[in-house]
Motif scaffolding. Structure first.
Motif, PDB file in Angstrom:
ATOM      1  N   ALA A 175      36.743 163.350  34.280  1.00  0.00           N
ATOM      2  CA  ALA A 175      36.358 162.258  35.183  1.00  0.00           C
ATOM      3  C   ALA A 175      37.551 161.798  36.007  1.00  0.00           C
ATOM      4  O   ALA A 175      37.441 161.544  37.216  1.00  0.00           O
ATOM      5  CB  ALA A 175      35.778 161.098  34.381  1.00  0.00           C
ATOM      6  N   PHE A 176      38.720 161.691  35.378  1.00  0.00           N
ATOM      7  CA  PHE A 176      39.926 161.234  36.082  1.00  0.00           C
ATOM      8  C   PHE A 176      40.391 162.239  37.137  1.00  0.00           C
ATOM      9  O   PHE A 176      41.035 161.864  38.117  1.00  0.00           O
ATOM     10  CB  PHE A 176      41.054 160.992  35.080  1.00  0.00           C
ATOM     11  CG  PHE A 176      40.864 159.778  34.201  1.00  0.00           C
ATOM     12  CD1 PHE A 176      39.859 158.854  34.456  1.00  0.00           C
ATOM     13  CD2 PHE A 176      41.706 159.563  33.112  1.00  0.00           C
ATOM     14  CE1 PHE A 176      39.689 157.736  33.651  1.00  0.00           C
ATOM     15  CE2 PHE A 176      41.552 158.437  32.307  1.00  0.00           C
ATOM     16  CZ  PHE A 176      40.542 157.522  32.569  1.00  0.00           C
ATOM     17  N   LEU A 177      40.080 163.505  36.917  1.00  0.00           N
ATOM     18  CA  LEU A 177      40.510 164.547  37.853  1.00  0.00           C
ATOM     19  C   LEU A 177      39.575 164.715  39.041  1.00  0.00           C
ATOM     20  O   LEU A 177      39.932 165.396  40.012  1.00  0.00           O
ATOM     21  CB  LEU A 177      40.626 165.884  37.115  1.00  0.00           C
ATOM     22  CG  LEU A 177      41.783 166.015  36.117  1.00  0.00           C
ATOM     23  CD1 LEU A 177      41.666 167.322  35.345  1.00  0.00           C
ATOM     24  CD2 LEU A 177      43.127 165.912  36.813  1.00  0.00           C
ATOM     25  N   ALA A 178      38.413 164.109  38.984  1.00  0.00           N
ATOM     26  CA  ALA A 178      37.451 164.247  40.075  1.00  0.00           C
ATOM     27  C   ALA A 178      38.037 163.659  41.361  1.00  0.00           C
ATOM     28  O   ALA A 178      38.606 162.558  41.344  1.00  0.00           O
ATOM     29  CB  ALA A 178      36.145 163.541  39.728  1.00  0.00           C
ATOM     30  N   PRO A 179      37.950 164.357  42.496  1.00  0.00           N
ATOM     31  CA  PRO A 179      38.565 163.893  43.755  1.00  0.00           C
ATOM     32  C   PRO A 179      38.121 162.489  44.167  1.00  0.00           C
ATOM     33  O   PRO A 179      38.897 161.741  44.762  1.00  0.00           O
ATOM     34  CB  PRO A 179      38.113 164.947  44.768  1.00  0.00           C
ATOM     35  CG  PRO A 179      37.850 166.171  43.956  1.00  0.00           C
ATOM     36  CD  PRO A 179      37.314 165.678  42.652  1.00  0.00           C
ATOM     37  N   ARG A 180      36.906 162.107  43.854  1.00  0.00           N
ATOM     38  CA  ARG A 180      36.398 160.806  44.298  1.00  0.00           C
ATOM     39  C   ARG A 180      36.628 159.695  43.278  1.00  0.00           C
ATOM     40  O   ARG A 180      36.199 158.561  43.498  1.00  0.00           O
ATOM     41  CB  ARG A 180      34.904 160.914  44.609  1.00  0.00           C
ATOM     42  CG  ARG A 180      34.584 161.807  45.808  1.00  0.00           C
ATOM     43  CD  ARG A 180      33.105 161.755  46.147  1.00  0.00           C
ATOM     44  NE  ARG A 180      32.788 162.589  47.306  1.00  0.00           N
ATOM     45  CZ  ARG A 180      31.560 162.725  47.835  1.00  0.00           C
ATOM     46  NH1 ARG A 180      30.545 162.066  47.277  1.00  0.00           N
ATOM     47  NH2 ARG A 180      31.365 163.496  48.875  1.00  0.00           N
ATOM     48  N   TYR A 181      37.307 160.011  42.188  1.00  0.00           N
ATOM     49  CA  TYR A 181      37.501 158.980  41.169  1.00  0.00           C
ATOM     50  C   TYR A 181      38.418 157.884  41.687  1.00  0.00           C
ATOM     51  O   TYR A 181      39.461 158.140  42.278  1.00  0.00           O
ATOM     52  CB  TYR A 181      38.102 159.570  39.891  1.00  0.00           C
ATOM     53  CG  TYR A 181      38.242 158.513  38.810  1.00  0.00           C
ATOM     54  CD1 TYR A 181      37.134 158.092  38.090  1.00  0.00           C
ATOM     55  CD2 TYR A 181      39.471 157.898  38.564  1.00  0.00           C
ATOM     56  CE1 TYR A 181      37.244 157.090  37.124  1.00  0.00           C
ATOM     57  CE2 TYR A 181      39.591 156.899  37.609  1.00  0.00           C
ATOM     58  CZ  TYR A 181      38.477 156.500  36.901  1.00  0.00           C
ATOM     59  OH  TYR A 181      38.585 155.497  35.969  1.00  0.00           O
ATOM     60  N   ARG A 182      38.016 156.629  41.449  1.00  0.00           N
ATOM     61  CA  ARG A 182      38.817 155.467  41.805  1.00  0.00           C
ATOM     62  C   ARG A 182      39.106 154.672  40.536  1.00  0.00           C
ATOM     63  O   ARG A 182      38.183 154.300  39.808  1.00  0.00           O
ATOM     64  CB  ARG A 182      38.086 154.594  42.828  1.00  0.00           C
ATOM     65  CG  ARG A 182      37.847 155.288  44.172  1.00  0.00           C
ATOM     66  CD  ARG A 182      39.180 155.603  44.870  1.00  0.00           C
ATOM     67  NE  ARG A 182      38.984 156.323  46.131  1.00  0.00           N
ATOM     68  CZ  ARG A 182      39.014 157.641  46.241  1.00  0.00           C
ATOM     69  NH1 ARG A 182      39.224 158.398  45.163  1.00  0.00           N
ATOM     70  NH2 ARG A 182      38.844 158.215  47.415  1.00  0.00           N
ATOM     71  N   CYS A 183      40.364 154.414  40.314  1.00  0.00           N
ATOM     72  CA  CYS A 183      40.787 153.753  39.079  1.00  0.00           C
ATOM     73  C   CYS A 183      40.310 152.304  39.032  1.00  0.00           C
ATOM     74  O   CYS A 183      40.473 151.549  39.986  1.00  0.00           O
ATOM     75  CB  CYS A 183      42.308 153.808  38.959  1.00  0.00           C
ATOM     76  SG  CYS A 183      42.955 152.929  37.528  1.00  0.00           S
ATOM     77  N   LYS A 184      39.746 151.919  37.878  1.00  0.00           N
ATOM     78  CA  LYS A 184      39.371 150.546  37.586  1.00  0.00           C
ATOM     79  C   LYS A 184      39.366 150.387  36.073  1.00  0.00           C
ATOM     80  O   LYS A 184      39.033 151.327  35.355  1.00  0.00           O
ATOM     81  CB  LYS A 184      37.988 150.223  38.167  1.00  0.00           C
ATOM     82  CG  LYS A 184      37.681 148.739  38.193  1.00  0.00           C
ATOM     83  CD  LYS A 184      36.386 148.477  38.967  1.00  0.00           C
ATOM     84  CE  LYS A 184      36.110 146.982  39.036  1.00  0.00           C
ATOM     85  NZ  LYS A 184      34.843 146.712  39.771  1.00  0.00           N
ATOM     86  N   ARG A 185      39.753 149.220  35.600  1.00  0.00           N
ATOM     87  CA  ARG A 185      39.844 149.002  34.151  1.00  0.00           C
ATOM     88  C   ARG A 185      38.597 149.490  33.421  1.00  0.00           C
ATOM     89  O   ARG A 185      37.466 149.249  33.830  1.00  0.00           O
ATOM     90  CB  ARG A 185      40.024 147.513  33.839  1.00  0.00           C
ATOM     91  CG  ARG A 185      39.974 147.208  32.340  1.00  0.00           C
ATOM     92  CD  ARG A 185      40.216 145.745  32.066  1.00  0.00           C
ATOM     93  NE  ARG A 185      39.173 144.864  32.534  1.00  0.00           N
ATOM     94  CZ  ARG A 185      38.245 144.299  31.748  1.00  0.00           C
ATOM     95  NH1 ARG A 185      38.217 144.576  30.461  1.00  0.00           N
ATOM     96  NH2 ARG A 185      37.363 143.466  32.258  1.00  0.00           N
TER      97      ARG A 185
END
Length: 354
Positions: A113-123
């Protein structure tokens, strides 16, 4: 039904979605009858497709969560997650605390999930449904493997538990807490070992939970205490003493939730109360209804966490005063989402998602 040793629920009624309903009962015959076999915990791998769950409830302080387990061996009779076992055709009663599901691919799915290009970090909140540090975590280390991914990617997270096992992971929680990437809450409902044993049979003792707060605080992780749930007539008189003990152990924040009894929980809790505390069962249920507009439960999101009416208002006022008195009103520190990064050794994998 008599209590199974080390278990919270007194019954195992069929889940609400099943076409036929079945429930065991005590027929009153003598001890000459064959005794039921001890209730064993079974573990089942769940091959999930995703690991991050999302919600849009306006009264929940996070919209992303991870639950490494379904079901919880702690057996807390009041657990709001119990009804979810019915979705799998199982009972929210004894099945919930003895038929545990785990996600062996959890860490891999999270990294994916973290490696997905569209992933945006949120707590991400860990343990929003069932406890991430229940007894089977000692062997499975499902939660540990997820925290290792969080550390590797500098991803912010919060976590809640009622187990001293969380202190095992102080080597992750401490440094990440100091870096503004992690925070923890430890739930303490009572300081009375007897009540804790009856109400939360396989959770850590109150003293061990205070130890967990102390060890996390010493490691540098911001840690709070959750007095949850508050059960009027049963543990509400301990509110101040629990908060004081937690503050002395190193907690800097506090929260509380008034007991919720949705769906099957209301019957499970009534059964437990009649068996474990028969002398006060009627009064406890009366006080609970006084916080819910005369009903066992009101699901209205605007008040379901705290309740309404004079009893609920008094609990809220006492909590507010105690938080100020014991210094548990440290301003909330938002976790830092800007530190998220894809580690260099994961970049070849990232090309697979391009």
């Amino acid at each position: 039904m008599k209590s199974a040793k080390g278990r919270g629920a007194r019954s195992n009624a069929t889940g609400r979605y099943e076409p036929e309903q079945h429930e065991s009962f005590d027929d009153g015959w003598t001890n000459d009858d064959a005794q039921a076999a001890p209730l064993r915990t079974t573990l089942t791998p769940e091959h999930a497709r995703t690991i991050i769950a999302r919600n849009d409830s306006p009264d929940i302080g996070f919209d992303r969560s991870i639950n490494p387990y379904k079901g919880c061996e702690h057996g807390c009779i009041y657990c709001y997650a119990r009804p979810s076992h019915a979705w799998m055709g199982l009972s929210p009663g004894l099945d919930f605390e003895s038929r545990i599901f785990f996600k062996p691919e959890g860490a891999r799915l999270l990294e994916q999930a973290f490696l997905a290009p569209r992933y945006r970090c949120k707590r991400i909140h860990i343990g929003g449904n069932t406890d991430p540090y229940q007894p089977v975590e000692r062997e499975l280390k499902s939660t540990r493997s997820i925290l290792e991914v969080m550390r590797r990617f500098n991803h912010p997270f919060s976590i809640i538990t009622k187990s001293v096992l969380i202190a095992r992971d102080a080597d992750i929680l401490g440094p990440m807490g100091q870096a503004g990437l992690a925070s923890a809450f430890v739930s303490i409902t009572t300081l009375d070992r007897g009540l804790a044993r009856a109400m939360e049979p396989r959770a850590s003792t109150p003293a061990k939970r205070l130890e967990a707060i102390r060890r996390l605080a010493d490691a540098g992780c911001p840690v709070g205490v959750g007095f949850a749930p508050v059960i009027p007539g049963l543990n509400d008189h301990e509110l101040e003493s629990v908060l004081e003990a937690a503050a002395k152990a190193g907690a800097t924040r506090a929260m509380y939730v008034t007991l919720r009894l949705p769906l099957e929980i209301k019957d499970l809790f009534r059964e437990w109360l009649a068996d474990a505390r028969p002398d006060r069962a009627a009064r406890v249920m009366s006080l609970i209804r006084q916080t819910r507009g005369g009903k066992d439960y009101d699901a209205d999101w605007s008040q379901r966490m705290k309740g309404t009416g004079p009893v609920a208002e008094l609990i809220g006022a006492r909590f507010k005063a105690a938080v100020k008195r014991y210094g548990l009103d440290t301003p909330l520190r938002l976790l830092d989402e800007t530190q998220f990064r894809v580690p260099a050794d994961a970049r070849p994998q990232l090309e697979l998602f391009g």
